[in-house]
Design an enzyme around this catalytic site. Structure first.
Site, PDB file in Angstrom:
ATOM      1  N   GLN A 156       5.031  -0.066  -2.681  1.00  0.00           N
ATOM      2  CA  GLN A 156       4.040   0.595  -3.535  1.00  0.00           C
ATOM      3  C   GLN A 156       3.770  -0.267  -4.780  1.00  0.00           C
ATOM      4  O   GLN A 156       3.940  -1.472  -4.707  1.00  0.00           O
ATOM      5  CB  GLN A 156       4.496   2.024  -3.906  1.00  0.00           C
ATOM      6  CG  GLN A 156       4.478   3.007  -2.736  1.00  0.00           C
ATOM      7  CD  GLN A 156       5.695   2.933  -1.851  1.00  0.00           C
ATOM      8  OE1 GLN A 156       6.810   3.012  -2.308  1.00  0.00           O
ATOM      9  NE2 GLN A 156       5.481   2.779  -0.561  1.00  0.00           N
ATOM     10  N   LYS A 196       2.403  -7.915  -1.391  1.00  0.00           N
ATOM     11  CA  LYS A 196       3.848  -8.157  -1.553  1.00  0.00           C
ATOM     12  C   LYS A 196       4.447  -8.777  -0.284  1.00  0.00           C
ATOM     13  O   LYS A 196       5.225  -9.723  -0.358  1.00  0.00           O
ATOM     14  CB  LYS A 196       4.563  -6.820  -1.854  1.00  0.00           C
ATOM     15  CG  LYS A 196       4.095  -6.179  -3.154  1.00  0.00           C
ATOM     16  CD  LYS A 196       4.712  -4.808  -3.359  1.00  0.00           C
ATOM     17  CE  LYS A 196       4.220  -3.746  -2.414  1.00  0.00           C
ATOM     18  NZ  LYS A 196       2.816  -3.344  -2.591  1.00  0.00           N
ATOM     19  N   GLY A 236       3.024  -0.475   3.831  1.00  0.00           N
ATOM     20  CA  GLY A 236       2.494  -1.296   4.912  1.00  0.00           C
ATOM     21  C   GLY A 236       2.367  -2.703   4.371  1.00  0.00           C
ATOM     22  O   GLY A 236       1.511  -2.967   3.535  1.00  0.00           O
ATOM     23  N   HIS A 237       3.268  -3.574   4.768  1.00  0.00           N
ATOM     24  CA  HIS A 237       3.301  -4.936   4.218  1.00  0.00           C
ATOM     25  C   HIS A 237       2.827  -5.917   5.291  1.00  0.00           C
ATOM     26  O   HIS A 237       3.439  -6.014   6.357  1.00  0.00           O
ATOM     27  CB  HIS A 237       4.711  -5.281   3.736  1.00  0.00           C
ATOM     28  CG  HIS A 237       5.140  -4.447   2.562  1.00  0.00           C
ATOM     29  ND1 HIS A 237       6.336  -4.606   1.913  1.00  0.00           N
ATOM     30  CD2 HIS A 237       4.497  -3.452   1.895  1.00  0.00           C
ATOM     31  CE1 HIS A 237       6.419  -3.743   0.919  1.00  0.00           C
ATOM     32  NE2 HIS A 237       5.319  -3.025   0.894  1.00  0.00           N
ATOM     33  N   ASP A 259      -0.345  -2.367  -2.276  1.00  0.00           N
ATOM     34  CA  ASP A 259      -1.151  -3.253  -1.433  1.00  0.00           C
ATOM     35  C   ASP A 259      -1.598  -4.523  -2.139  1.00  0.00           C
ATOM     36  O   ASP A 259      -2.664  -5.080  -1.846  1.00  0.00           O
ATOM     37  CB  ASP A 259      -2.388  -2.508  -0.883  1.00  0.00           C
ATOM     38  CG  ASP A 259      -2.004  -1.274  -0.110  1.00  0.00           C
ATOM     39  OD1 ASP A 259      -0.918  -1.289   0.504  1.00  0.00           O
ATOM     40  OD2 ASP A 259      -2.780  -0.302  -0.112  1.00  0.00           O
TER      41      ASP A 259
HETATM   42  P1  GDP Z   1       1.382  -5.114   0.426  1.00  0.00           P
HETATM   43  O1  GDP Z   1       1.526  -3.659   0.766  1.00  0.00           O
HETATM   44  O2  GDP Z   1       1.537  -5.357  -1.030  1.00  0.00           O
HETATM   45  O3  GDP Z   1       2.296  -5.993   1.226  1.00  0.00           O
HETATM   46  O4  GDP Z   1      -0.107  -5.511   0.796  1.00  0.00           O
HETATM   47  P2  GDP Z   1      -0.909  -5.085   2.123  1.00  0.00           P
HETATM   48  O5  GDP Z   1      -0.408  -5.877   3.259  1.00  0.00           O
HETATM   49  O6  GDP Z   1      -0.936  -3.618   2.264  1.00  0.00           O
HETATM   50  O7  GDP Z   1      -2.371  -5.478   1.707  1.00  0.00           O
HETATM   51  C1  GDP Z   1      -2.732  -6.777   1.369  1.00  0.00           C
HETATM   52  C2  GDP Z   1      -3.856  -7.217   2.330  1.00  0.00           C
HETATM   53  O8  GDP Z   1      -4.479  -8.364   1.818  1.00  0.00           O
HETATM   54  C3  GDP Z   1      -3.349  -7.615   3.695  1.00  0.00           C
HETATM   55  O9  GDP Z   1      -4.329  -7.347   4.639  1.00  0.00           O
HETATM   56  C4  GDP Z   1      -3.119  -9.114   3.563  1.00  0.00           C
HETATM   57  O10 GDP Z   1      -3.185  -9.797   4.802  1.00  0.00           O
HETATM   58  C5  GDP Z   1      -4.272  -9.488   2.684  1.00  0.00           C
HETATM   59  N1  GDP Z   1      -4.055 -10.628   1.769  1.00  0.00           N
HETATM   60  C6  GDP Z   1      -2.926 -10.992   1.117  1.00  0.00           C
HETATM   61  N2  GDP Z   1      -3.184 -12.008   0.277  1.00  0.00           N
HETATM   62  C7  GDP Z   1      -4.491 -12.293   0.398  1.00  0.00           C
HETATM   63  C8  GDP Z   1      -5.349 -13.226  -0.235  1.00  0.00           C
HETATM   64  O11 GDP Z   1      -4.980 -13.991  -1.105  1.00  0.00           O
HETATM   65  N3  GDP Z   1      -6.674 -13.209   0.154  1.00  0.00           N
HETATM   66  C9  GDP Z   1      -7.136 -12.358   1.085  1.00  0.00           C
HETATM   67  N4  GDP Z   1      -8.418 -12.410   1.387  1.00  0.00           N
HETATM   68  N5  GDP Z   1      -6.351 -11.469   1.702  1.00  0.00           N
HETATM   69  C10 GDP Z   1      -5.045 -11.425   1.348  1.00  0.00           C
HETATM   70  P1  IMO Z   2       2.601  -0.590  -0.110  1.00  0.00           P
HETATM   71  O1  IMO Z   2       4.098  -0.853  -0.165  1.00  0.00           O
HETATM   72  C1  IMO Z   2      -0.757   1.853  -1.384  1.00  0.00           C
HETATM   73  C2  IMO Z   2       0.028   6.118  -2.045  1.00  0.00           C
HETATM   74  C3  IMO Z   2      -0.614   7.104  -1.097  1.00  0.00           C
HETATM   75  C4  IMO Z   2      -0.767   8.307  -2.007  1.00  0.00           C
HETATM   76  C5  IMO Z   2       0.487   8.242  -2.853  1.00  0.00           C
HETATM   77  C6  IMO Z   2       1.619   9.129  -2.367  1.00  0.00           C
HETATM   78  O2  IMO Z   2       1.980  -0.963   1.178  1.00  0.00           O
HETATM   79  O3  IMO Z   2       1.937  -1.174  -1.300  1.00  0.00           O
HETATM   80  P2  IMO Z   2       3.330   9.044  -0.327  1.00  0.00           P
HETATM   81  O4  IMO Z   2       3.093   8.893   1.131  1.00  0.00           O
HETATM   82  O5  IMO Z   2       4.185   8.000  -0.936  1.00  0.00           O
HETATM   83  O6  IMO Z   2       3.787  10.421  -0.696  1.00  0.00           O
HETATM   84  O7  IMO Z   2       1.848   8.894  -0.989  1.00  0.00           O
HETATM   85  O8  IMO Z   2       0.899   6.885  -2.840  1.00  0.00           O
HETATM   86  N1  IMO Z   2       0.843   5.062  -1.387  1.00  0.00           N
HETATM   87  C7  IMO Z   2       0.465   3.792  -1.282  1.00  0.00           C
HETATM   88  N2  IMO Z   2      -0.695   3.176  -1.628  1.00  0.00           N
HETATM   89  N3  IMO Z   2       0.263   1.137  -0.881  1.00  0.00           N
HETATM   90  C8  IMO Z   2       1.438   1.728  -0.553  1.00  0.00           C
HETATM   91  O9  IMO Z   2       2.507   1.009  -0.164  1.00  0.00           O
HETATM   92  C9  IMO Z   2       1.560   3.121  -0.710  1.00  0.00           C
HETATM   93  N4  IMO Z   2       2.548   4.013  -0.474  1.00  0.00           N
HETATM   94  C10 IMO Z   2       2.086   5.193  -0.898  1.00  0.00           C
HETATM   95  O10 IMO Z   2      -1.844   6.621  -0.622  1.00  0.00           O
HETATM   96  O11 IMO Z   2      -1.872   8.113  -2.866  1.00  0.00           O
HETATM   97 MG    MG Z   3       0.457  -2.153   1.764  1.00  0.00          MG
END
Ligand code: GDP
Ligand code: IMO
Ligand code: MG
Length: 426
Positions: A224, A16, A40-41, A13
């Site tokens: 991840q 990416k 979840g991107h 998270d």
């Molecule tokens: P990913 O899994 O690496 O793609 O990241 P996620 O989407 O799960 O989580 C990143 C969260 O931070 C999302 O809700 C984005 O919209 C938000 N986000 C990304 N970059 C920034 C930033 O620079 N500032 C803030 N406040 N939010 C951001």
């Molecule tokens: P993105 O790509 C954050 C965590 C789960 C759990 C562990 C194992 O959005 O960064 P799994 O379902 O893979 O067997 O879960 O890994 N986990 C993540 N945490 N971002 C993710 O993906 C994750 N994918 C799995 O919360 O601790």
């Molecule tokens: Mg994510």
């Protein structure tokens, strides 16, 4: 052309999805190489938020190829839902989206097995996303899995039945209290398989090789983060794939010598969702502020993310195992308003000061040693130029660059595509 990688350096998270979307205009092909719908991107543009799980984050650029590589595990039902959402947005993916025949398929019973396994673990549960990731990769390495290419074969349904029957026996063995209606789950599954069939199935390693030969540029999108890597993460509280750079080689069929830039992406603080050790975790108002301002809720499960200060011991380790060449810092805006920031530069490990990540990072073995850095008050979210960044934020960034011995080339100051500042080019 070399294949560039973009990888999360923490527990996922990091942002990416946002940066892959921003980078897509520089590439011809965007490829996912591991993980599955546990990811979840999030992408934000034109005032709208989009969350992708299995589909690469370049999909909103219709002139680019988006490839789901062999290292990815696909749940056809979730995949179909993602496609439906794209259709709602009038995104035409039929030409641009392709799937490796060697990618493994998540069966409904894999999801049930994930739930049964977690339930049986009690307090020691991993905190899995319950998407069936672990059981599917287990079947892959156990040589029992079903792959996308099998859908094209006549005995697909027989293969499916044999594996699902075996899974049902395993679910019974767990003796877990889970209720399910397999017939209903299977109806959705086979319906989604039909949708999947309308997409291009390819021999992706050959495709990528030919693309490279013809000078196409490729960005591999990690899922991840490095600390969730099956080998190098905080085992057993990890996911079941190699999230690190090596995973891009096996998950796409790209030779190590063909890897170019390795973009390492990290949050200006740290978050973790699910169970497992987290040395810099905060249980106070500061942690609460990070969670609230940063909207730290899982994009896949909606769970609250645990928050804490930046951990340079862990980050240094991640840079090392990935061979990171440049860094991207996300969510600096969330730290605006903290008078003083803390950065963990070393651990107290059983009474000794260490700067490497030890085998055990549980609370009883490790406590973080912090350096304090002056915070900044300015709201960063409207800034577009590096010259606008406050002096103390520059101080924070320069401190990190020195500690990690790598350049921070991009600073993100908000979720939107446009809230992305290029600090330097290398
Ligand atoms: P990913 O899994 O690496 O793609 O990241 P996620 O989407 O799960 O989580 C990143 C969260 O931070 C999302 O809700 C984005 O919209 C938000 N986000 C990304 N970059 C920034 C930033 O620079 N500032 C803030 N406040 N939010 C951001
Ligand atoms: P993105 O790509 C954050 C965590 C789960 C759990 C562990 C194992 O959005 O960064 P799994 O379902 O893979 O067997 O879960 O890994 N986990 C993540 N945490 N971002 C993710 O993906 C994750 N994918 C799995 O919360 O601790
Ligand atoms: Mg994510």
């Amino acid at each position: 052309m070399a294949v560039d990688l973009l990888l999360g350096l923490q527990w996922g998270d990091e942002g990416k999805g946002k940066i892959v979307d921003v980078f897509t205009s520089n590439y011809d092909i965007i490829a996912r190489f591991q993980g599955g719908p546990n990811a979840g991107h999030t992408l934000v543009f034109n005032g709208k938020k989009h969350v992708l799980h299995t589909i690469p984050s370049g999909i909103f650029h219709e002139d680019k190829v988006n490839l789901v590589g062999n290292g990815v595990v696909i749940d056809p039902v979730i995949f179909k839902k993602e496609l439906d959402k794209l259709e709602e947005q009038d995104v035409n993916y039929t030409k641009s989206l392709c799937i490796s025949r060697k990618a493994h398929i998540i069966l409904p019973t894999h999801r049930l097995l994930d739930a049964a396994s977690e339930a049986s673990k009690g307090k020691a549960k991993i905190g899995s996303t319950l998407k069936g990731i672990g059981p599917t990769y287990m079947d892959k390495t156990g040589r029992n899995g079903i792959r996308v290419g099998d859908i094209e074969l006549e005995d697909f349904k027989d293969k499916y039945r044999a594996l699902a029957d075996k899974h049902e026996a395993m679910i019974e063995f767990y003796n877990a209290d889970i209720e399910y209606d397999l017939k209903e789950l299977e109806a959705d599954f086979f319906d989604a398989i039909e949708t999947l069939k309308s997409l291009k199935f390819i021999d992706s390693e050959e495709y990528i090789y030919q693309a490279q030969q013809s000078g196409k540029t490729i960005l591999a999108e990690g899922a991840q983060g490095s600390l969730l890597d099956i080998d190098f993460g905080t085992y057993p509280y990890v996911t079941s794939s190699n999230t690190t750079a090596a995973g891009a080689c096996t998950g796409l069929g790209v030779a190590p010598s063909q890897i170019g830039e390795v973009f390492g992406i990290f949050k200006a603080y740290t978050t973790r969702v699910g169970s497992g050790p987290f040395p810099t975790e905060l249980f106070d108002e500061d942690g609460e502020t990070m969670g609230r301002v940063g909207q730290e809720f899982g994009a896949t499960t909606g769970r609250s993310r645990r928050c804490g200060w930046l951990d340079l011991v862990a980050l240094r380790y991640a840079c090392q195992v990935n061979g990171v060449t440049q860094l991207i810092m996300m969510k600096g805006d969330v730290l605006s308003g903290f008078e003083t920031l803390k950065v963990c530069t070393a651990y107290n490990y059983k009474g000794e000061t260490i700067t490497h990540l030890p085998y055990n990072i549980e609370e009883e073995n490790v406590s973080p040693i912090y350096t304090e850095i002056k915070g900044w008050a300015a709201d960063l979210t409207g800034m577009t130029e590096a010259s606008e960044l406050p002096e103390n934020l520059n101080g924070y960034i320069e401190f990190l660059e020195k500690e990690l011995n790598l350049p921070i080339t991009i600073v993100s100051v908000g979720p939107d595509r446009k809230q992305t500042i290029t600090r330097k080019t290398v």
